[in-house]
Design a protein around this motif. Sequence first.
Motif, PDB file in Angstrom:
ATOM      1  N   TYR A  27      68.833  29.599  29.850  1.00  0.00           N
ATOM      2  CA  TYR A  27      67.564  28.988  30.693  1.00  0.00           C
ATOM      3  C   TYR A  27      67.273  27.991  29.913  1.00  0.00           C
ATOM      4  N   GLU A  28      67.125  26.635  31.203  1.00  0.00           N
ATOM      5  CA  GLU A  28      67.079  25.282  29.988  1.00  0.00           C
ATOM      6  C   GLU A  28      66.035  24.516  30.650  1.00  0.00           C
ATOM      7  N   GLY A  29      64.537  24.099  29.939  1.00  0.00           N
ATOM      8  CA  GLY A  29      63.332  23.887  29.382  1.00  0.00           C
ATOM      9  C   GLY A  29      64.012  22.114  30.132  1.00  0.00           C
ATOM     10  N   GLU A  30      63.188  21.131  29.733  1.00  0.00           N
ATOM     11  CA  GLU A  30      62.892  19.903  29.735  1.00  0.00           C
ATOM     12  C   GLU A  30      64.187  19.238  28.282  1.00  0.00           C
ATOM     13  N   ASN A  31      63.545  19.778  26.758  1.00  0.00           N
ATOM     14  CA  ASN A  31      63.539  19.554  26.109  1.00  0.00           C
ATOM     15  C   ASN A  31      63.767  20.593  25.045  1.00  0.00           C
ATOM     16  N   THR A  32      64.899  21.931  25.556  1.00  0.00           N
ATOM     17  CA  THR A  32      65.143  23.085  24.606  1.00  0.00           C
ATOM     18  C   THR A  32      65.654  23.862  25.241  1.00  0.00           C
ATOM     19  N   LEU A  33      66.152  25.215  25.115  1.00  0.00           N
ATOM     20  CA  LEU A  33      67.002  26.022  25.739  1.00  0.00           C
ATOM     21  C   LEU A  33      66.323  27.292  25.394  1.00  0.00           C
ATOM     22  N   VAL A  34      66.702  28.739  25.972  1.00  0.00           N
ATOM     23  CA  VAL A  34      65.769  29.412  25.679  1.00  0.00           C
ATOM     24  C   VAL A  34      67.075  30.239  26.016  1.00  0.00           C
ATOM     25  N   ILE A  35      67.139  31.608  25.747  1.00  0.00           N
ATOM     26  CA  ILE A  35      68.409  33.092  26.271  1.00  0.00           C
ATOM     27  C   ILE A  35      67.155  34.056  26.951  1.00  0.00           C
ATOM     28  N   HIS A  36      67.280  34.780  27.936  1.00  0.00           N
ATOM     29  CA  HIS A  36      66.730  35.508  28.332  1.00  0.00           C
ATOM     30  C   HIS A  36      67.158  37.294  27.411  1.00  0.00           C
ATOM     31  N   PHE A 104      57.574  20.084  21.718  1.00  0.00           N
ATOM     32  CA  PHE A 104      58.134  20.592  22.582  1.00  0.00           C
ATOM     33  C   PHE A 104      57.256  20.587  24.322  1.00  0.00           C
ATOM     34  N   SER A 105      57.959  21.053  25.596  1.00  0.00           N
ATOM     35  CA  SER A 105      57.706  20.724  26.915  1.00  0.00           C
ATOM     36  C   SER A 105      58.037  22.127  27.411  1.00  0.00           C
ATOM     37  N   GLU A 106      56.784  21.889  28.038  1.00  0.00           N
ATOM     38  CA  GLU A 106      57.383  23.244  29.277  1.00  0.00           C
ATOM     39  C   GLU A 106      57.646  22.917  30.494  1.00  0.00           C
TER      40      GLU A 106
END
Length: 112
Positions: A27-36, A104-106
């Motif tokens: 999943y994509e945030g403004e300046n990072t990714l995450v994994i569910h 970090f940006s939410e």
Amino acid sequence: MTYVVTENCIACKYTDCVEVCPVDCFYEGENTLVIHPDECIDCGVCEPECPADAIRPDTEPDMEKWVEFNRKYSEMWPVIISKKEPMPDAEERDGEEGKMEKYFSEAPGEGG
């Protein structure tokens, strides 16, 4: 076990990993990714694809906070399945300390 994205992805956001994921759990945030973490099938193909070495298994020490971080934002941000250009200063930011506090940006990313 699951894999999670850690602090070094922030302000780099390389997306090489999303193209190899067989279950589209990035999943994509403004300046990072995450994994569910509940969607990840623990295959590990994403880990060696990350140029910033920001993807780690949750079995490493002190990963609990990153599992929760990834869970929280994967439920808020759009899925990403296609490779995009990294952040403009990715090479300079790779390995930088304190990225969570500095950058970090939410805000969600575009996904896609």
